[in-house]
Design an enzyme around this catalytic site. Sequence first.
Site, short mmCIF file in Angstrom:
data_model
loop_
_atom_site.label_atom_id
_atom_site.label_comp_id
_atom_site.label_asym_id
_atom_site.label_seq_id
_atom_site.Cartn_x
_atom_site.Cartn_y
_atom_site.Cartn_z
N HIS B 118 -42.34 -7.01 -43.08
CA HIS B 118 -41.52 -5.60 -42.26
C HIS B 118 -41.88 -5.52 -40.97
O HIS B 118 -41.57 -5.88 -40.49
CB HIS B 118 -42.46 -4.62 -42.83
N CYS B 138 -51.25 -2.21 -43.80
CA CYS B 138 -50.02 -1.91 -42.95
C CYS B 138 -49.30 -0.03 -42.99
O CYS B 138 -49.65 1.08 -43.33
CB CYS B 138 -49.13 -2.20 -41.66
N HIS B 139 -47.95 -1.02 -44.43
CA HIS B 139 -47.30 -0.09 -44.62
C HIS B 139 -46.64 0.50 -45.64
O HIS B 139 -46.07 0.58 -46.71
CB HIS B 139 -45.35 -0.18 -44.13
N GLY B 140 -48.09 -0.27 -46.56
CA GLY B 140 -47.87 -0.48 -48.56
C GLY B 140 -46.90 -1.09 -49.00
O GLY B 140 -45.63 -0.31 -50.17
N PRO B 153 -41.54 -0.89 -47.91
CA PRO B 153 -40.58 -0.94 -46.64
C PRO B 153 -40.36 -2.42 -46.72
O PRO B 153 -39.09 -2.93 -46.04
CB PRO B 153 -41.26 -0.43 -45.23
#
Lengths: 267, 188, 421
Positions: B118, B138-140, B153
């Site tokens: 990502h 950080c963003h799952g 993501p």
Amino acid sequence: MKIRSMLATAGLLLAALAAPALASESEVALKTAEWSFDGPFGTYDAAQIRRGFQVYKDVCAACHSLKYVSYRNLSGPQGPFHTPADPKLGEDAVKALIDGIEVPDLDDAGEPITRQARLSDPFRSPFANEKAARAANNGANPPDLSVMVKARAGGADYLYSILTGYEEAPGDVVMQPGMSYNRFFAGHQIGMPQPIVSDDQVTYTEPGAPKASVDQMARDVTAFLAWASEPHMEERKRMGLSVLLFLAFLAALLYLSYQRIWADVEH
Amino acid sequence: MAHSPSETVNRRDFIYIMSATVSAAGAAVAAWPLIDQMNPSAAAQALSSTEVDLSAIQPGQIVTVTWRKQPVFIRRRTEKEIAEAHEGDTASDLKDPQPDAQRVFKPEWLVLVGICTHLGCVPSSQVRGDYDGWFCPCHGSHYDTSGRIRKGPAPKNLAVPNYEFVSDTKIVIGEGKTPAETSKEHTA
Amino acid sequence: MSGGHSTYTPTNGFTKWLDSRLPLIRVMNDNVTNFPTPKNLNYWYTFGAILTFCLAVQLVTGIVLAMHYVASADKAFASIEYIMRDVNYGWLIRYVHMNGASMFFLAVYVHMFRGLYYGSYKAPREILWILGVIIYFLMMATAFLGYTLPWGQMSFWGATVITNFFSAFDQVIPGLGSGVLEWLRGDFAVDDAAVKRFFALHYLLPFVIAGVVFLHIWALHVPGNNNPTGIDVKGPQDTVPFHPYYTVKDGFATAIFMMLFAVFVFYAPNYLGHPDNYVEANPLVTPAHIVPEWYFLPFYAILRAVPDKLTGVLLMFGAIGVLFFVPWLDWSKVRSASYRPVFRQFFVLFVIACLALGWAGAQPAEGAALLIAQVGTFYYFIFFIFIMPVVGLWETPRKLPESIAKAVLAKNGHAAVQPAQ
């Protein structure tokens, strides 16, 4: 202010530029050799540098480091072992030559170990630090040779002269303990004992190699160190030629433009 | 004047245009070294392989080593994790489908570049996410036991570097080919 | 900037819109494209453009080198070797920067001698001249700082010797000099603290130079260029627009200058340097000859011309300081030395004295070299503080032409045929 006076002034200024270079001549005239890398079109003789590397490895490396040069440089694009068609061949050749050279490292437990040198490693230094070097060399620190050819007035000629300048000390010279007499060294007393002593001290194995005479080995190792000091020299000279040709062409065009633009103005 | 006016003008224009063009070309060429100097240097490019001794790694354990200044995960997978990876081959939520067999040389050893596809964080080997693989804090993003992206993501699976087994317990990362390249050669 | 009326008329909607908000095109038009420039400028006048080129080259290559250089006593030398060996085109960028300093000084010396010869410092161009001297002084500071950064033997000992100038002030107030010295070095010797601050200042000063160059060009554009006759522009018949007339002439001269530059960079990159700077700094061993870069040699000769430390330092700074007063030291009514037969001879002697000082600066300070340095130093100062004012009053200049346009016609042998316009 016409071209003639411009030229005269340019000459004077160039003379002024030349002064610092002329200022630092050593007292004894150096031996001069013809180097393949002399002059604006000179290139390195790869076979000679390969032989010189062997001399460095077998003779000089016992005391002198070459810490800014890496083994990969030998097989890289500027290196004497470079094989443009298949870079792998050159890399394998260098790997074979450095087989058995152990360099310090840390193991996974953080303990100091030595391991086989890799291409990416800098040349192994013979001593861990300056104190160890001095302790092993009668108090003298053998200098690093990475830029030695650029670090002495006279360059390659100086190194070649030193390597072949060992003599019996004249009767009236009192030698300091552990020093050797060298005709070309400042003060004539040099801490380095004569490194290249006899013919065939190094065995040249490459087919077609000349006889390993003292003079030949001194020339070869000097050529190797010249390459080590300035590995990009060939690229530099080639690029310089293109740049100068381009600038000459550009200057000619600009001069023609200049003449045409000013043609209708009295000046 | 021997030339007709238009002829003179044309020749003059030609010289001016040439001068300007050649100057501009020279400036453009001169800019290249200034740009290229920011690319990885010869020294950076040379540090290309990392040797790893696998003998101390226990089943189920993940170790992180450094290769080209980036983290590389080495995971000794258990039978259960291997089975999970094979089940994942046919899962419908794969964003970047690739069979597990093309991501390993030996099912027991999974070697991955530990950088989330990502935005480049390092996924956690402690918090392993919904698929028992890695979870990027950080963003799952959730990765499975083959390092494939399953949820979140990130657009791509964790990359597999080229490496080779020099013995049963030793690999060199950065030498040889990737598992996918090798399996393609076999099928071809 | 030029103070005169503008010759620019915006032609389309966008340029009109821009002109009422930021008159960038107007400023460029009035100060570059259409700037009225005397039509008789010779090649000596191209060095302003050449110097702008040099500054740009040094700024660009310097910023790039700073991306790789490490300012530390332990790593500076190694980082230079890293640049020379491993950074893509690092060798090229460093050699350009290194020789660029020499080229910059070569050009600035030509520019300064040209200014002295044609009286370009005389009213109304005093501020222009003083800004030029400030630029020159900043260049010297920048070059000195830059030379210390590779951390070779000459870097180290140059830094040691130059910072030691300030210890001479111990002769004025005991303790003052050594206090300043420690403050400059941030240590008891030149070491890590020094290389870090030298690097910071070496990076800063070129931008200061660029700022002063802007003022220098501004101050040039108020009265406009001087010219080889030294007489004022009388009207449009004396001038041509800067573009294309001088852009092309400056461009041609810059291309020739670049060829000289390229010969050094590609075929003799270390010729103007000193071999000892390829030996890493060693605080325990001083090289046999400490010689500054060639462009400092005349001042080095002045420093060593007198046996007293403080006097030597003061004379050396005085040699630069006296330049600030030149506009008021020349009492001649005529600007250009072309019309001053006596001053012209003294000027030639002055150039020779500077070259002789440069030669003497490269020699050990003894024997003939010392004598030449002393005579040269004497003449250097006498030229400014005695010859300039006295010859200016006493000499009878040659008859000046009526205008630049007439001077041009006379030179080209048309005077008799086409008497006037």
